[in-house]
Design a protein around this motif. Structure first.
Motif, mmCIF file in Angstrom:
data_model
loop_
_atom_site.group_PDB
_atom_site.id
_atom_site.type_symbol
_atom_site.label_atom_id
_atom_site.label_comp_id
_atom_site.label_asym_id
_atom_site.label_seq_id
_atom_site.Cartn_x
_atom_site.Cartn_y
_atom_site.Cartn_z
ATOM 1 N N LEU A 5 45.069 32.102 40.541
ATOM 2 C CA LEU A 5 44.691 33.503 40.338
ATOM 3 C C LEU A 5 45.717 34.419 40.985
ATOM 4 C CD1 LEU A 5 40.899 33.345 41.320
ATOM 5 C CD2 LEU A 5 41.905 33.004 39.055
ATOM 6 N N VAL A 6 46.053 35.495 40.289
ATOM 7 C CA VAL A 6 46.867 36.563 40.863
ATOM 8 C C VAL A 6 46.042 37.834 40.753
ATOM 9 C CG1 VAL A 6 49.008 37.879 40.734
ATOM 10 C CG2 VAL A 6 49.009 35.419 40.200
ATOM 11 N N VAL A 7 45.700 38.407 41.898
ATOM 12 C CA VAL A 7 44.714 39.488 41.948
ATOM 13 C C VAL A 7 45.329 40.739 42.569
ATOM 14 C CG1 VAL A 7 42.432 40.164 42.794
ATOM 15 C CG2 VAL A 7 42.884 37.762 42.221
ATOM 16 N N PRO A 8 45.547 41.809 41.777
ATOM 17 C CA PRO A 8 46.053 43.064 42.340
ATOM 18 C C PRO A 8 44.983 43.770 43.166
ATOM 19 C CG PRO A 8 45.536 43.342 40.025
ATOM 20 C CD PRO A 8 45.338 41.879 40.329
ATOM 21 N N PRO A 9 45.352 44.808 43.918
ATOM 22 C CA PRO A 9 44.385 45.458 44.821
ATOM 23 C C PRO A 9 43.098 45.913 44.142
ATOM 24 C CG PRO A 9 46.599 46.206 45.312
ATOM 25 C CD PRO A 9 46.712 45.361 44.077
ATOM 26 N N ALA A 10 43.193 46.399 42.902
ATOM 27 C CA ALA A 10 42.001 46.929 42.229
ATOM 28 C C ALA A 10 40.921 45.867 42.049
ATOM 29 C CB ALA A 10 42.380 47.512 40.872
ATOM 30 N N ASP A 11 41.316 44.613 41.904
ATOM 31 C CA ASP A 11 40.360 43.527 41.758
ATOM 32 C C ASP A 11 40.252 42.707 43.033
ATOM 33 O OD1 ASP A 11 39.478 44.062 39.212
ATOM 34 O OD2 ASP A 11 40.853 42.668 38.223
ATOM 35 N N GLY A 12 40.882 43.205 44.104
ATOM 36 C CA GLY A 12 40.818 42.534 45.399
ATOM 37 C C GLY A 12 40.025 43.363 46.390
#
Length: 328
Positions: free
Chosen positions: A295-302
């Motif tokens: 998974l690669v999760v940017p801030p909006a989904d982190g």
């Protein structure tokens, strides 16, 4: 920092999940320990529960003489079951009624309308010690009653929100729907990561933390997922709890911010219900048990602009490797 929401709060009513989340820091032993055979419980001798163990109809429970007070976890089998006895390596699915042993008051009814059997992996570190000890040795189809003394429950402080004083013994009557064991590791031939995403290697085997190499390029602006190994188990459903090994690094420098592999124990998370970061909810529902997922999760989904703790900034993109060992 685990992938759970830092602001997540528990409901005000007592449920088995809440009981699990607010307990003492005593953890069960990591091996396959079961309850030792002891003399019949004196404190629970008056407890009866009539009705079939069909997991549909609540038993009629009578506690006998109250107050019930114990200094150790005492257990009595009301209806024998069959099959393998539960150990800390197993997940137990059950319906339970929970009582205050002092007052005899019913605190929580697992047979209430809308409730379903609930699963608990007994090796979890967030279960209160007495709850785990009372279920060790249970078998499928059995009905057991066990006590949780303050020292193995909420301690001398008790829990006023739940109506439990620091001197109260908790009494649990549990109908066991199933005893099952999840995977201990993910096996299979690992696929290469898609172009532009971090690479993953397990130089020391699937039971040790992976090595994650992050590209020098800019991080994706949307959540990305890649199934590196597709499992052969059932698909994960919204509202289930998953048991997983996971490893998290920051895209900006590849540094590790959290790893269950490093801690030496898998972890359990409700999935698809907002209990974890959105990047997990959006990607892990539908994956099969036995899968390895990148998974690669940017801030909006982190963790958003606030970040989390000292390591995760509000601008950080997170990289996870997740091995799904069970879903219940």
């Amino acid at each position: 920092m685990r992938p759970s929401r830092p602001a997540l709060t528990v409901a005000a009513t007592l449920t088995l999940a809440l009981l699990a989340g607010c307990g003492s820091s005593s953890n069960p032993s990591p091996g396959g320990t079961t309850v030792a055979t002891t003399a019949p419980s004196v404190a629970l001798k008056g407890v009866t529960a009539t009705g079939a163990v069909d997991l549909k109809t609540a038993p009629k429970v009578a506690l006998g003489t109250t107050p019930i007070s114990t200094t150790t976890v005492e257990r009595k089998v009301l209806t024998p079951g069959t099959g393998t006895a539960a150990t800390t390596q197993d997940t137990v699915r059950l319906r339970a009624q929970i009582f205050n042993g002092t007052s005899g008051k019913l605190l929580d009814d697992g047979y209430a309308e809308g409730r379903q059997p609930e699963g608990y992996r007994l090796g979890r570190s967030d279960l209160i010690a007495g709850f785990t000890e009372g279920l060790l040795g249970a078998t499928k189809g059995s009905r057991v009653v066990f006590s949780i003394p303050p020292a193995k429950g909420f301690g001398a402080e008790g829990n006023s929100q739940l109506g439990i004083a620091g001197t109260d013994t908790i009494v649990v009557v549990a109908d066991i729907a199933d005893v099952r064991r999840g995977l201990t590791q993910v096996d299979g031939t690992q696929a290469a990561s898609p172009a532009g995403l971090p690479t993953v290697a397990f130089p020391n085997g699937p039971t040790k933390e992976p090595t994650v190499t992050v590209p020098k390029s800019a991080a994706p602006t949307e959540t990305k997922q890649a199934t590196l190994i597709e499992g052969k188990g059932a698909a994960v459903e919204k509202g289930q709890t998953i048991t997983a090994q996971y490893h998290g690094v920051l895209w900006r420098d590849g540094s590790v911010f959290d790893s269950s592999w490093q801690r030496g124990a898998s972890a359990d998370f409700p999935i698809g219900v907002g209990a974890v970061i959105p990047g997990w909810d959006k990607t892990l529902v539908g994956q099969k048990v036995g899968s390895r997922v990148l998974l690669v999760v940017p801030p909006a989904d982190g963790y958003g602009e606030a970040g989390s703790g000292d390591k995760i900034k509000g601008t950080d993109t997170l990289v996870f490797v997740v091995d799904i060992l069970d879903a219940y």
